[in-house]
Motif scaffolding. Structure first.
Motif, PDB file in Angstrom:
ATOM      1  N   ASP A 204       0.824  -1.202   0.000  1.00  0.00           N
ATOM      2  CA  ASP A 204       0.000   0.000   0.000  1.00  0.00           C
ATOM      3  C   ASP A 204       0.864   1.260   0.000  1.00  0.00           C
ATOM      4  N   TYR A 205       1.901   1.254   0.825  1.00  0.00           N
ATOM      5  CA  TYR A 205       2.790   2.416   0.886  1.00  0.00           C
ATOM      6  C   TYR A 205       3.597   2.579  -0.407  1.00  0.00           C
ATOM      7  N   ILE A 206       4.012   1.458  -0.999  1.00  0.00           N
ATOM      8  CA  ILE A 206       4.751   1.541  -2.266  1.00  0.00           C
ATOM      9  C   ILE A 206       3.852   2.124  -3.354  1.00  0.00           C
ATOM     10  N   LEU A 207       2.598   1.671  -3.386  1.00  0.00           N
ATOM     11  CA  LEU A 207       1.634   2.202  -4.355  1.00  0.00           C
ATOM     12  C   LEU A 207       1.496   3.713  -4.209  1.00  0.00           C
ATOM     13  N   LYS A 208       1.273   4.164  -2.991  1.00  0.00           N
ATOM     14  CA  LYS A 208       1.092   5.594  -2.748  1.00  0.00           C
ATOM     15  C   LYS A 208       2.369   6.382  -3.070  1.00  0.00           C
ATOM     16  N   SER A 209       3.513   5.809  -2.723  1.00  0.00           N
ATOM     17  CA  SER A 209       4.788   6.488  -2.987  1.00  0.00           C
ATOM     18  C   SER A 209       5.030   6.635  -4.483  1.00  0.00           C
ATOM     19  N   LYS A 210       4.786   5.558  -5.235  1.00  0.00           N
ATOM     20  CA  LYS A 210       4.984   5.613  -6.684  1.00  0.00           C
ATOM     21  C   LYS A 210       4.012   6.600  -7.339  1.00  0.00           C
ATOM     22  N   TYR A 211       2.797   6.646  -6.814  1.00  0.00           N
ATOM     23  CA  TYR A 211       1.798   7.575  -7.361  1.00  0.00           C
ATOM     24  C   TYR A 211       2.239   9.020  -7.150  1.00  0.00           C
ATOM     25  N   VAL A 230       1.608   3.152 -13.064  1.00  0.00           N
ATOM     26  CA  VAL A 230       0.478   2.436 -13.670  1.00  0.00           C
ATOM     27  C   VAL A 230       0.706   0.927 -13.596  1.00  0.00           C
ATOM     28  N   ALA A 231       1.917   0.502 -13.891  1.00  0.00           N
ATOM     29  CA  ALA A 231       2.242  -0.930 -13.824  1.00  0.00           C
ATOM     30  C   ALA A 231       2.037  -1.470 -12.405  1.00  0.00           C
ATOM     31  N   TYR A 232       2.378  -0.657 -11.401  1.00  0.00           N
ATOM     32  CA  TYR A 232       2.201  -1.124 -10.017  1.00  0.00           C
ATOM     33  C   TYR A 232       0.728  -1.203  -9.645  1.00  0.00           C
ATOM     34  N   THR A 233      -0.120  -0.335 -10.207  1.00  0.00           N
ATOM     35  CA  THR A 233      -1.557  -0.458  -9.932  1.00  0.00           C
ATOM     36  C   THR A 233      -2.083  -1.782 -10.477  1.00  0.00           C
ATOM     37  N   ARG A 234      -1.544  -2.227 -11.586  1.00  0.00           N
ATOM     38  CA  ARG A 234      -1.960  -3.519 -12.146  1.00  0.00           C
ATOM     39  C   ARG A 234      -1.459  -4.671 -11.271  1.00  0.00           C
ATOM     40  N   PHE A 235      -0.263  -4.504 -10.710  1.00  0.00           N
ATOM     41  CA  PHE A 235       0.254  -5.517  -9.783  1.00  0.00           C
ATOM     42  C   PHE A 235      -0.669  -5.632  -8.568  1.00  0.00           C
ATOM     43  N   ILE A 236      -1.091  -4.491  -8.019  1.00  0.00           N
ATOM     44  CA  ILE A 236      -1.993  -4.494  -6.867  1.00  0.00           C
ATOM     45  C   ILE A 236      -3.331  -5.127  -7.240  1.00  0.00           C
ATOM     46  N   GLU A 237      -3.798  -4.814  -8.420  1.00  0.00           N
ATOM     47  CA  GLU A 237      -5.074  -5.368  -8.879  1.00  0.00           C
ATOM     48  C   GLU A 237      -5.027  -6.899  -8.918  1.00  0.00           C
ATOM     49  N   LYS A 238      -3.878  -7.420  -9.287  1.00  0.00           N
ATOM     50  CA  LYS A 238      -3.718  -8.875  -9.374  1.00  0.00           C
ATOM     51  C   LYS A 238      -3.473  -9.510  -8.018  1.00  0.00           C
ATOM     52  N   GLU A 239      -2.626  -8.874  -7.189  1.00  0.00           N
ATOM     53  CA  GLU A 239      -2.195  -9.470  -5.928  1.00  0.00           C
ATOM     54  C   GLU A 239      -3.127  -9.187  -4.757  1.00  0.00           C
ATOM     55  N   THR A 245      -6.710  -1.259  -0.686  1.00  0.00           N
ATOM     56  CA  THR A 245      -5.563  -0.904  -1.531  1.00  0.00           C
ATOM     57  C   THR A 245      -5.900  -1.107  -3.002  1.00  0.00           C
ATOM     58  N   TYR A 246      -6.668  -2.149  -3.293  1.00  0.00           N
ATOM     59  CA  TYR A 246      -7.114  -2.411  -4.668  1.00  0.00           C
ATOM     60  C   TYR A 246      -7.962  -1.246  -5.181  1.00  0.00           C
ATOM     61  N   THR A 248      -7.910   1.814  -4.088  1.00  0.00           N
ATOM     62  CA  THR A 248      -7.016   2.957  -4.250  1.00  0.00           C
ATOM     63  C   THR A 248      -6.242   2.863  -5.563  1.00  0.00           C
ATOM     64  N   ALA A 249      -5.810   1.645  -5.893  1.00  0.00           N
ATOM     65  CA  ALA A 249      -5.046   1.428  -7.123  1.00  0.00           C
ATOM     66  C   ALA A 249      -5.875   1.790  -8.350  1.00  0.00           C
ATOM     67  N   LEU A 250      -7.162   1.418  -8.357  1.00  0.00           N
ATOM     68  CA  LEU A 250      -8.021   1.750  -9.494  1.00  0.00           C
ATOM     69  C   LEU A 250      -8.205   3.259  -9.610  1.00  0.00           C
ATOM     70  N   ASP A 251      -8.392   3.922  -8.482  1.00  0.00           N
ATOM     71  CA  ASP A 251      -8.542   5.376  -8.484  1.00  0.00           C
ATOM     72  C   ASP A 251      -7.266   6.056  -8.984  1.00  0.00           C
ATOM     73  N   TYR A 252      -6.121   5.571  -8.503  1.00  0.00           N
ATOM     74  CA  TYR A 252      -4.832   6.125  -8.920  1.00  0.00           C
ATOM     75  C   TYR A 252      -4.596   5.918 -10.411  1.00  0.00           C
ATOM     76  N   ARG A 253      -4.968   4.742 -10.901  1.00  0.00           N
ATOM     77  CA  ARG A 253      -4.711   4.452 -12.314  1.00  0.00           C
ATOM     78  C   ARG A 253      -5.471   5.423 -13.219  1.00  0.00           C
ATOM     79  N   GLU A 254      -6.705   5.716 -12.853  1.00  0.00           N
ATOM     80  CA  GLU A 254      -7.497   6.665 -13.638  1.00  0.00           C
ATOM     81  C   GLU A 254      -6.812   8.033 -13.673  1.00  0.00           C
TER      82      GLU A 254
END
Length: 331
Positions: A204-211, A230-239, A245-246, A248-254
Motif C-alpha cells: 500500500d505504501y509503495i503504491l502511494k509512494s509511486k503515485y 500504472v504498472a504497479y496499480t496492475r500488480f496491486i489489482e492482481k495481488e 488498496t485495490y 485505491t489502485a483503481l482510483d490512482y490508475r485513472e
C-alpha cells in the motif's frame, strides 16, 4: 510495645544479615563464602548472591563446586534482570561443561537471556539479532529437546521486531514526502523479509509512494515514473483484489492515465519548442557564420590589395626616371 519489639527484631535481623554478608565478603574461606552465597540465592537476594559468587571462581577452580558457582551466578543475574551478564555465564557453562546434565538448560537459558534482553523496535537491535542467532544455534545443537518447542515462536517474535523497525524507518521517508527513498526502503524490507506479515501495508505504501512520485516528478523522469506507477496499480489489482488498496489502485490508475494524456500534450509542445529553438539557433549561427566569413573575406581582400600595392611601389622605386641628363665637366 508489640510494634517496638517487632521493629527491634527486624533491625536485629537486618544487622545480622549485613554482618553475615560483610563477614563472607571479607573472608578467604571458600566454604563460608559459598555457603553464604547459596543462602542468599535460596532467599532470592540476588544482589548479595551475585557479589559473593563473583569472589569464588578462583577459589573453587578445579573443584566440583566450580560448576555450581557458574550456574548459580548465571541464574542470579537472570533473576536480577542482568540479561547480558546472565547470557555470558550460561553460555560459558554450556561450553565449559558440555557433559554436565545442565549443559542443555544452560544453552537454552543463554538464548532466552538474549531474547529477554531484546530492546523495543525503535532502539538498538543488536541483542535481537544475537538472540535470533542463539535460538537458532540451540535448535541446531538440540533439535529434539523439549525446550525447542517454543523456539520458533520466539524467533518469529524477534524477526517481526526487526521487520517492524525496518518498516517504520521506511515509513518515516513516506511521512517526509521522500517518496523515492520510501520506495527503495519498502522494497528492501520485502527483500530482507520475504515472509513478512507487513506485506499488505508495504504494498500500500509503495503504491502511494509511486503515485505521488510520478504525479510530482520532474519533466525528464515523469513519463517513466508514470508508466511504473500504472504498472504497479496492475500488480496491486492482481495481488490484492477486494481490498482497500485495490480500490485505491483503481482510483490512482485513472488519475495516472489522465496525467499521461496531459503530459503527452505537454511533451509534444516541449519537443516542438525544442525544434523551433534549435532551428532558430541554427539560423542565428548560420547568420553569424556568414558575417564572420564576410569579415574574413574583407580582411583577406584588403591584405591582398596592400600586398599588391607594396609590390608595385617596390618595382617603381627600382627603375630610374626617364629623360634624365648628366653634365660632364670639361677641362
Amino acid at each position: 510495645m508489640r510494634k517496638i519489639i517487632t521493629l527491634f527484631i527486624l533491625v536485629f535481623l537486618v544487622s545480622a544479615c549485613n554482618k553475615k554478608f560483610d563477614d563472607a565478603m571479607k573472608s578467604a574461606d571458600k566454604n563460608l563464602i559459598l555457603q553464604t552465597a547459596n543462602e542468599y540465592f535460596a532467599n532470592q537476594k540476588w544482589t548479595q548472591a551475585i557479589a559473593l559468587y563473583e569472589r569464588l571462581p578462583n577459589l573453587v577452580a578445579g573443584t566440583d563446586d566450580a560448576k555450581t558457582v557458574v550456574f548459580n551466578t548465571a541464574y542470579a543475574n537472570y533473576y536480577d534482570k542482568q540479561y547480558r551478564v546472565a547470557a555470558h555465564h550460561f553460555k560459558n557453562f554450556s561450553v565449559t561443561f558440555p557433559e554436565d546434565p545442565r549443559a542443555e538448560e544452560a544453552a537454552y537459558m543463554s538464548a532466552i537471556c538474549y531474547y529477554e534482553g531484546s530492546m523495543d523496535y525503535n532502539l538498538d537491535q543488536k541483542n535481537t539479532e544475537s538472540a535470533i542467532n542463539e535460538l537458532q544455534n540451540f535448535l541446531t545443537n538440540y533439535p529434539n529437546s523439549e525446550k525447542a518447542k517454543n523456539i520458533n515462536e520466539r524467533i518469529d517474535d524477534l524477526s517481526y521486531k526487526l521487520e517492524f523497525k525496518a518498516f517504520e524507518n521506511a515509513r518515516q521517508y513516506f511521512k517526509m514526502n521522500e517518496y523515492k527513498a520510501a520506495v527503495v526502503a519498502f522494497e528492501n524490507v520485502l527483500a530482507d523479509f520475504p515472509s513478512t506479515k507487513l506485506r499488505p501495508k508495504i504494498n500500500d505504501y509503495i503504491l502511494k509512494s509511486k503515485y505521488h512520485l510520478a504525479m510530482n516528478s520532474i519533466y525528464d523522469k515523469k513519463e517513466d515514473r508514470l508508466n511504473e506507477a500504472v504498472a504497479y496499480t496492475r500488480f496491486i489489482e492482481k495481488e490484492m483484489p477486494d481490498t482497500d488498496t485495490y480500490k485505491t489502485a483503481l482510483d490512482y490508475r485513472e488519475k495516472l492515465e489522465a496525467e499521461k494524456v496531459r503530459f503527452a500534450k505537454v511533451k509534444e509542445q516541449v519537443e516542438a519548442e525544442k525544434v523551433r529553438i534549435a532551428e532558430k539557433q541554427k539560423a542565428a549561427q548560420a547568420e553569424l557564420d556568414a558575417k564572420e566569413k564576410k569579415k574574413e573575406d574583407q580582411i583577406l581582400q584588403k591584405a591582398e590589395a596592400d600586398a599588391q600595392q607594396v609590390k608595385v611601389d617596390s618595382a617603381a622605386a627600382a627603375q630610374p626616371q626617364s629623360g634624365a641628363t648628366f653634365k660632364i665637366k670639361r677641362n
